[in-house]
Design a protein around this motif. Structure first.
Motif, PDB file in Angstrom:
ATOM      1  N   ALA A 148      13.606  12.436  15.984  1.00 24.83           N
ATOM      2  CA  ALA A 148      13.010  13.241  14.917  1.00 24.83           C
ATOM      3  C   ALA A 148      13.780  14.553  14.732  1.00 24.83           C
ATOM      4  O   ALA A 148      14.015  14.983  13.598  1.00 24.83           O
ATOM      5  CB  ALA A 148      11.537  13.517  15.224  1.00 24.83           C
ATOM      6  N   ALA A 149      14.184  15.165  15.833  1.00 26.82           N
ATOM      7  CA  ALA A 149      14.947  16.417  15.746  1.00 26.82           C
ATOM      8  C   ALA A 149      16.288  16.186  15.065  1.00 26.82           C
ATOM      9  O   ALA A 149      16.697  16.961  14.193  1.00 26.82           O
ATOM     10  CB  ALA A 149      15.140  17.018  17.135  1.00 26.82           C
ATOM     11  N   GLU A 150      16.984  15.129  15.440  1.00 33.64           N
ATOM     12  CA  GLU A 150      18.282  14.823  14.811  1.00 33.64           C
ATOM     13  C   GLU A 150      18.103  14.575  13.317  1.00 33.64           C
ATOM     14  O   GLU A 150      18.882  15.074  12.503  1.00 33.64           O
ATOM     15  CB  GLU A 150      18.919  13.594  15.466  1.00 33.64           C
ATOM     16  CG  GLU A 150      19.424  13.815  16.873  1.00 33.64           C
ATOM     17  CD  GLU A 150      20.701  14.638  16.964  1.00 33.64           C
ATOM     18  OE1 GLU A 150      21.371  14.870  15.927  1.00 33.64           O
ATOM     19  OE2 GLU A 150      21.037  15.056  18.088  1.00 33.64           O
ATOM     20  N   MET A 151      17.082  13.805  12.954  1.00 34.95           N
ATOM     21  CA  MET A 151      16.845  13.530  11.535  1.00 34.95           C
ATOM     22  C   MET A 151      16.452  14.810  10.792  1.00 34.95           C
ATOM     23  O   MET A 151      16.943  15.071   9.691  1.00 34.95           O
ATOM     24  CB  MET A 151      15.770  12.460  11.368  1.00 34.95           C
ATOM     25  CG  MET A 151      16.246  11.072  11.749  1.00 34.95           C
ATOM     26  SD  MET A 151      15.051   9.776  11.361  1.00 34.95           S
ATOM     27  CE  MET A 151      13.687  10.185  12.422  1.00 34.95           C
ATOM     28  N   GLY A 152      15.580  15.599  11.384  1.00 32.64           N
ATOM     29  CA  GLY A 152      15.128  16.828  10.736  1.00 32.64           C
ATOM     30  C   GLY A 152      16.255  17.825  10.512  1.00 32.64           C
ATOM     31  O   GLY A 152      16.376  18.405   9.428  1.00 32.64           O
ATOM     32  N   ILE A 153      17.091  18.007  11.514  1.00 31.54           N
ATOM     33  CA  ILE A 153      18.211  18.945  11.353  1.00 31.54           C
ATOM     34  C   ILE A 153      19.265  18.342  10.434  1.00 31.54           C
ATOM     35  O   ILE A 153      19.931  19.062   9.686  1.00 31.54           O
ATOM     36  CB  ILE A 153      18.774  19.371  12.720  1.00 31.54           C
ATOM     37  CG1 ILE A 153      17.678  20.058  13.551  1.00 31.54           C
ATOM     38  CG2 ILE A 153      19.982  20.292  12.556  1.00 31.54           C
ATOM     39  CD1 ILE A 153      16.919  21.174  12.833  1.00 31.54           C
ATOM     40  N   GLY A 154      19.384  17.021  10.410  1.00 33.93           N
ATOM     41  CA  GLY A 154      20.247  16.373   9.425  1.00 33.93           C
ATOM     42  C   GLY A 154      19.774  16.662   8.012  1.00 33.93           C
ATOM     43  O   GLY A 154      20.574  16.951   7.109  1.00 33.93           O
ATOM     44  N   VAL A 155      18.472  16.610   7.801  1.00 30.39           N
ATOM     45  CA  VAL A 155      17.888  16.958   6.504  1.00 30.39           C
ATOM     46  C   VAL A 155      18.232  18.408   6.156  1.00 30.39           C
ATOM     47  O   VAL A 155      18.634  18.719   5.034  1.00 30.39           O
ATOM     48  CB  VAL A 155      16.351  16.736   6.515  1.00 30.39           C
ATOM     49  CG1 VAL A 155      15.661  17.482   5.380  1.00 30.39           C
ATOM     50  CG2 VAL A 155      16.034  15.255   6.459  1.00 30.39           C
ATOM     51  N   PHE A 156      18.099  19.295   7.132  1.00 27.38           N
ATOM     52  CA  PHE A 156      18.414  20.699   6.900  1.00 27.38           C
ATOM     53  C   PHE A 156      19.877  20.874   6.485  1.00 27.38           C
ATOM     54  O   PHE A 156      20.179  21.587   5.524  1.00 27.38           O
ATOM     55  CB  PHE A 156      18.124  21.535   8.150  1.00 27.38           C
ATOM     56  CG  PHE A 156      18.525  22.976   7.999  1.00 27.38           C
ATOM     57  CD1 PHE A 156      17.726  23.853   7.287  1.00 27.38           C
ATOM     58  CD2 PHE A 156      19.702  23.450   8.543  1.00 27.38           C
ATOM     59  CE1 PHE A 156      18.099  25.183   7.122  1.00 27.38           C
ATOM     60  CE2 PHE A 156      20.085  24.765   8.390  1.00 27.38           C
ATOM     61  CZ  PHE A 156      19.277  25.639   7.681  1.00 27.38           C
ATOM     62  N   LYS A 157      20.787  20.223   7.184  1.00 22.81           N
ATOM     63  CA  LYS A 157      22.217  20.360   6.871  1.00 22.81           C
ATOM     64  C   LYS A 157      22.543  19.845   5.476  1.00 22.81           C
ATOM     65  O   LYS A 157      23.287  20.485   4.729  1.00 22.81           O
ATOM     66  CB  LYS A 157      23.059  19.645   7.939  1.00 22.81           C
ATOM     67  CG  LYS A 157      23.017  20.366   9.270  1.00 22.81           C
ATOM     68  CD  LYS A 157      23.695  19.732  10.452  1.00 22.81           C
ATOM     69  CE  LYS A 157      24.474  18.517  10.344  1.00 22.81           C
ATOM     70  NZ  LYS A 157      24.985  18.002  11.618  1.00 22.81           N
ATOM     71  N   VAL A 158      21.992  18.706   5.115  1.00 19.21           N
ATOM     72  CA  VAL A 158      22.237  18.148   3.774  1.00 19.21           C
ATOM     73  C   VAL A 158      21.639  19.059   2.706  1.00 19.21           C
ATOM     74  O   VAL A 158      22.282  19.366   1.694  1.00 19.21           O
ATOM     75  CB  VAL A 158      21.672  16.715   3.671  1.00 19.21           C
ATOM     76  CG1 VAL A 158      21.635  16.223   2.232  1.00 19.21           C
ATOM     77  CG2 VAL A 158      22.481  15.764   4.546  1.00 19.21           C
ATOM     78  N   ALA A 159      20.415  19.518   2.921  1.00 16.09           N
ATOM     79  CA  ALA A 159      19.754  20.387   1.947  1.00 16.09           C
ATOM     80  C   ALA A 159      20.506  21.710   1.803  1.00 16.09           C
ATOM     81  O   ALA A 159      20.682  22.216   0.685  1.00 16.09           O
ATOM     82  CB  ALA A 159      18.309  20.643   2.372  1.00 16.09           C
ATOM     83  N   PHE A 160      20.971  22.251   2.916  1.00 13.29           N
ATOM     84  CA  PHE A 160      21.712  23.512   2.869  1.00 13.29           C
ATOM     85  C   PHE A 160      23.006  23.343   2.079  1.00 13.29           C
ATOM     86  O   PHE A 160      23.357  24.201   1.256  1.00 13.29           O
ATOM     87  CB  PHE A 160      22.004  24.016   4.286  1.00 13.29           C
ATOM     88  CG  PHE A 160      22.595  25.398   4.311  1.00 13.29           C
ATOM     89  CD1 PHE A 160      21.783  26.515   4.256  1.00 13.29           C
ATOM     90  CD2 PHE A 160      23.973  25.578   4.384  1.00 13.29           C
ATOM     91  CE1 PHE A 160      22.325  27.797   4.263  1.00 13.29           C
ATOM     92  CE2 PHE A 160      24.527  26.848   4.395  1.00 13.29           C
ATOM     93  CZ  PHE A 160      23.696  27.960   4.339  1.00 13.29           C
TER      94      PHE A 160
END
Length: 189
Positions: A148-160
């Motif tokens: 979940a952490a990897e996916m969540g921070i992946g979402v953050f990186k893409v959104a950023f």
């Protein structure tokens, strides 16, 4: 009256970013940054350990805000939903519209320098680990928390990346929600 001029930290950040954009990161020295900001090198080192840290100042504040927000989410909220809420909260606090030009320039400097890309990657790794630990504290098993952490921070990186893209006018929170929705589609949820 204070011993040092007020606003030195902000002037140093602005001067550093302007010089990094004008000359390049490698071609800019601490002396150049201090001179542009109208302070001494000693003042620079009172605020930053080295010139890299000018670009990464606030990383711990962001991490702490995400973890604190995540920890305060309702305990029955699924891990990915909790991360989504925590990222929304942090985005609203740290990434408002007036910061967009700074964020775009900062990202262009990082994108042009492998040393800075490595530092950014380490920051994201630290953030992912902190989110994972928080999820485990909330009751997720280690594997679920890590995923979940990897996916969540992946979402953050893409959104950023979408937020700082040229021509973007949408707030970071919009990109976070859209990226999380797309991740759920990709994952078949």
């Amino acid at each position: 009256m204070g011993r040092w001029p007020t606003g030195s930290r902000e002037r140093l950040q602005g001067a550093a970013l302007a010089l990094f954009v004008e000359r390049g990161y490698d071609e800019t020295s601490v002396a150049d940054i201090a001179a542009r900001a109208g302070v001494t090198e000693r003042t620079f080192y009172r605020h930053f350990g080295d010139k890299r840290e000018v670009l990464f100042d606030g990383g711990h504040s962001l991490e702490n805000a995400i973890v604190e927000s995540l920890a305060s989410c309702p305990p029955d909220l699924p891990p990915l939903d909790a991360i989504g809420q925590a990222l929304d909260h942090a985005a609203a606090r740290f990434f408002d519209d007036p910061r967009l030009p700074f964020a775009r320039e900062r990202q262009s400097v990082i994108g042009a320098n492998p040393e800075l890309q490595e530092r950014e990657s380490l920051k994201m790794t630290s953030l992912t680990a902190a989110v994972s630990r928080c999820l485990q504290t909330r009751g997720s098993d280690e594997t679920t928390a890590r995923l979940a952490a990897e996916m969540g921070i992946g979402v953050f990186k893409v959104a950023f990346a979408c937020w700082v893209a040229p021509g973007n006018t949408e707030p970071l929170t919009t990109h976070l929600r859209e990226s999380l929705t797309r991740l759920r589609r990709v994952a078949g949820q």
